[in-house]
Motif scaffolding. Sequence first.
Motif, PDB file in Angstrom:
ATOM      1  N   LEU A   1       0.833  -1.201   0.000  1.00  0.00           N
ATOM      2  CA  LEU A   1       0.000   0.000   0.000  1.00  0.00           C
ATOM      3  C   LEU A   1       0.863   1.244   0.000  1.00  0.00           C
ATOM      4  CD1 LEU A   1      -2.324  -1.126   2.926  1.00  0.00           C
ATOM      5  CD2 LEU A   1      -2.671  -1.488   0.473  1.00  0.00           C
ATOM      6  N   GLN A   2       0.403   2.248  -0.714  1.00  0.00           N
ATOM      7  CA  GLN A   2       1.076   3.527  -0.633  1.00  0.00           C
ATOM      8  C   GLN A   2       0.260   4.436   0.267  1.00  0.00           C
ATOM      9  OE1 GLN A   2       1.904   5.284  -4.378  1.00  0.00           O
ATOM     10  NE2 GLN A   2       2.118   7.344  -3.517  1.00  0.00           N
ATOM     11  N   VAL A   3       0.740   4.593   1.477  1.00  0.00           N
ATOM     12  CA  VAL A   3      -0.033   5.325   2.477  1.00  0.00           C
ATOM     13  C   VAL A   3       0.306   6.809   2.411  1.00  0.00           C
ATOM     14  CG1 VAL A   3      -0.514   5.582   4.920  1.00  0.00           C
ATOM     15  CG2 VAL A   3      -0.089   3.316   3.967  1.00  0.00           C
ATOM     16  N   THR A   4      -0.696   7.628   2.194  1.00  0.00           N
ATOM     17  CA  THR A   4      -0.438   9.068   2.113  1.00  0.00           C
ATOM     18  C   THR A   4      -0.997   9.825   3.308  1.00  0.00           C
ATOM     19  OG1 THR A   4      -2.451   9.419   0.828  1.00  0.00           O
ATOM     20  CG2 THR A   4      -0.429   9.046  -0.402  1.00  0.00           C
ATOM     21  N   ASP A   5      -1.964   9.260   3.973  1.00  0.00           N
ATOM     22  CA  ASP A   5      -2.545   9.937   5.120  1.00  0.00           C
ATOM     23  C   ASP A   5      -2.696   8.980   6.293  1.00  0.00           C
ATOM     24  OD1 ASP A   5      -3.866  12.775   4.318  1.00  0.00           O
ATOM     25  OD2 ASP A   5      -3.788  11.403   2.603  1.00  0.00           O
TER      26      ASP A   5
ATOM     27  N   LEU B   1      -5.893   4.844   7.769  1.00  0.00           N
ATOM     28  CA  LEU B   1      -4.904   5.185   6.755  1.00  0.00           C
ATOM     29  C   LEU B   1      -5.609   5.386   5.426  1.00  0.00           C
ATOM     30  CD1 LEU B   1      -2.245   2.424   7.539  1.00  0.00           C
ATOM     31  CD2 LEU B   1      -2.663   4.597   8.702  1.00  0.00           C
ATOM     32  N   SER B   2      -5.044   6.208   4.604  1.00  0.00           N
ATOM     33  CA  SER B   2      -5.535   6.241   3.236  1.00  0.00           C
ATOM     34  C   SER B   2      -4.383   6.460   2.285  1.00  0.00           C
ATOM     35  CB  SER B   2      -6.617   7.310   3.070  1.00  0.00           C
ATOM     36  OG  SER B   2      -6.130   8.555   3.477  1.00  0.00           O
ATOM     37  N   GLY B   3      -4.644   6.179   1.043  1.00  0.00           N
ATOM     38  CA  GLY B   3      -3.594   6.248   0.042  1.00  0.00           C
ATOM     39  C   GLY B   3      -4.015   5.433  -1.176  1.00  0.00           C
TER      40      GLY B   3
ATOM     41  N   ASP C   1       3.529  12.197  -4.082  1.00  0.00           N
ATOM     42  CA  ASP C   1       4.371  12.994  -3.215  1.00  0.00           C
ATOM     43  C   ASP C   1       4.284  12.490  -1.803  1.00  0.00           C
ATOM     44  OD1 ASP C   1       3.084  15.138  -1.263  1.00  0.00           O
ATOM     45  OD2 ASP C   1       1.719  14.802  -2.915  1.00  0.00           O
ATOM     46  N   GLY C   2       5.302  11.872  -1.339  1.00  0.00           N
ATOM     47  CA  GLY C   2       5.268  11.175  -0.068  1.00  0.00           C
ATOM     48  C   GLY C   2       4.830  11.952   1.137  1.00  0.00           C
ATOM     49  N   SER C   3       4.857  13.248   1.156  1.00  0.00           N
ATOM     50  CA  SER C   3       4.574  13.944   2.396  1.00  0.00           C
ATOM     51  C   SER C   3       3.123  13.941   2.783  1.00  0.00           C
ATOM     52  CB  SER C   3       5.085  15.361   2.353  1.00  0.00           C
ATOM     53  OG  SER C   3       4.795  15.956   1.120  1.00  0.00           O
TER      54      SER C   3
ATOM     55  N   PHE D   1      -7.600   0.852   6.184  1.00  0.00           N
ATOM     56  CA  PHE D   1      -6.958   1.611   5.122  1.00  0.00           C
ATOM     57  C   PHE D   1      -7.992   1.812   4.024  1.00  0.00           C
ATOM     58  CE2 PHE D   1      -5.213   1.621   0.879  1.00  0.00           C
ATOM     59  CZ  PHE D   1      -4.142   2.492   0.945  1.00  0.00           C
ATOM     60  N   THR D   2      -8.136   3.023   3.565  1.00  0.00           N
ATOM     61  CA  THR D   2      -9.074   3.297   2.472  1.00  0.00           C
ATOM     62  C   THR D   2      -8.312   3.746   1.244  1.00  0.00           C
ATOM     63  OG1 THR D   2     -10.661   4.116   4.098  1.00  0.00           O
ATOM     64  CG2 THR D   2     -11.131   4.573   1.800  1.00  0.00           C
ATOM     65  N   CYS D   3      -8.583   3.114   0.124  1.00  0.00           N
ATOM     66  CA  CYS D   3      -7.931   3.520  -1.117  1.00  0.00           C
ATOM     67  C   CYS D   3      -8.652   4.733  -1.688  1.00  0.00           C
ATOM     68  CB  CYS D   3      -7.928   2.393  -2.142  1.00  0.00           C
ATOM     69  SG  CYS D   3      -7.162   2.900  -3.709  1.00  0.00           S
ATOM     70  N   LYS D   4      -7.883   5.753  -1.936  1.00  0.00           N
ATOM     71  CA  LYS D   4      -8.483   6.992  -2.438  1.00  0.00           C
ATOM     72  C   LYS D   4      -8.973   6.845  -3.861  1.00  0.00           C
ATOM     73  CE  LYS D   4      -5.906  10.380   0.235  1.00  0.00           C
ATOM     74  NZ  LYS D   4      -4.763  11.313   0.229  1.00  0.00           N
ATOM     75  N   GLN D   5      -8.476   5.811  -4.517  1.00  0.00           N
ATOM     76  CA  GLN D   5      -8.813   5.685  -5.918  1.00  0.00           C
ATOM     77  C   GLN D   5     -10.017   4.779  -6.138  1.00  0.00           C
ATOM     78  OE1 GLN D   5      -5.357   6.519  -8.223  1.00  0.00           O
ATOM     79  NE2 GLN D   5      -5.738   4.665  -9.403  1.00  0.00           N
ATOM     80  N   CYS D   6      -9.983   3.623  -5.513  1.00  0.00           N
ATOM     81  CA  CYS D   6     -11.079   2.680  -5.743  1.00  0.00           C
ATOM     82  C   CYS D   6     -11.979   2.555  -4.520  1.00  0.00           C
ATOM     83  CB  CYS D   6     -10.530   1.301  -6.121  1.00  0.00           C
ATOM     84  SG  CYS D   6      -9.638   0.476  -4.790  1.00  0.00           S
ATOM     85  N   ALA D   7     -11.664   3.277  -3.468  1.00  0.00           N
ATOM     86  CA  ALA D   7     -12.496   3.303  -2.266  1.00  0.00           C
ATOM     87  C   ALA D   7     -12.528   1.967  -1.526  1.00  0.00           C
ATOM     88  CB  ALA D   7     -13.916   3.770  -2.576  1.00  0.00           C
TER      89      ALA D   7
END
Lengths: 148, 148
Positions: free
Chosen positions: A115-119, B124-126, B143-145, B86-92
């Motif tokens: 997973l790429q965790v951004t938040d 988490l999300s990403g 952008d990792g931040s 963890f929630t995926c921002k793209q596919c939810a």
Amino acid sequence: MSTKPSHHQRLTHQRRLVLEIIENSQEHPDAEAILLQARARDARISLATVYRALAFLKEAGLVQEHSLGQGHGHFEVAQSTPHYHFTCKQCARVIEFSAPEVIDIVRGLGEERGLQVTDVHLLLSGICDRCRSSQPALPHLADGSSHP
Amino acid sequence: MSTKPSHHQRLTHQRRLVLEIIENSQEHPDAEAILLQARARDARISLATVYRALAFLKEAGLVQEHSLGQGHGHFEVAQSTPHYHFTCKQCARVIEFSAPEVIDIVRGLGEERGLQVTDVHLLLSGICDRCRSSQPALPHLADGSSHP
DNA sequence: GTCCATGCAAACTGTTTGCACGCGC
DNA sequence: GCGCGTGCAAACAGTTTGCATGGAC
């Protein structure tokens, strides 16, 4: 995100105002609270503008929105060091804390699962120290079965 | 003495139905999704009833509500072992994970600060593994931040 | 018969949007 | 002037509530 402003006016009076209010707030104001403070300095600012300013500032990476378990958004300036929130169920006070271990856990999970965790939000709730001590010795508040 | 609870009928047909739907769901359904599934088995159930059933089941400790960063509630059966999301921002998509270390951190914090922590949410999300690999190298989602 | 739970629709909260005006460049 | 940002009000999504009916004991 530091894209150069290819378009014209970006950081307007109202937007700056909203940002300042959030910067100067020790709390974690919500849109309504921001509106109120903004109105004290510019009577004609509207709630829609506050929301649009917030969206803009979030997009600009200057402000972060958090859901603090109260069904609506709360805002704070984006900080470089991650931190998390405890919300008191009784007095609604929000306490910030840092917990450096959390990012390690998260990093581990991310790698493990691809997973790429951004938040990362770690949100605690319960009863804060003040409310606990001002409370006439309640035996077992821990399970949340009854009360107002 | 009477073994009966002080109130009468509690676990009605509709409430049981809502509970079953949540139990049988691998997902984390929201109220609307629950309504839809419920209607498949009882055409006349209303959204209000779903919400009231959810409130009842939460209060009974059978169901938990989570805010998964989508602006509305999601529900799952209460589990004894804590876990996080963890929630995926793209596919939810929502991915569950356990992270036993978290409760230690939280316990430490609670003692340190005198807080009585009753709820812990680590959200988490990403971008999830699937979306990452099916992705034709997007330029700046990475952008990792912090943030969008 | 007594209550509680339900269904419906209307209320409510938090947030977003369409549109006309207006300010900064 | 031109275009983005604003104000206003209306739209919207999610959730809650008032009220009359219906069901389980």
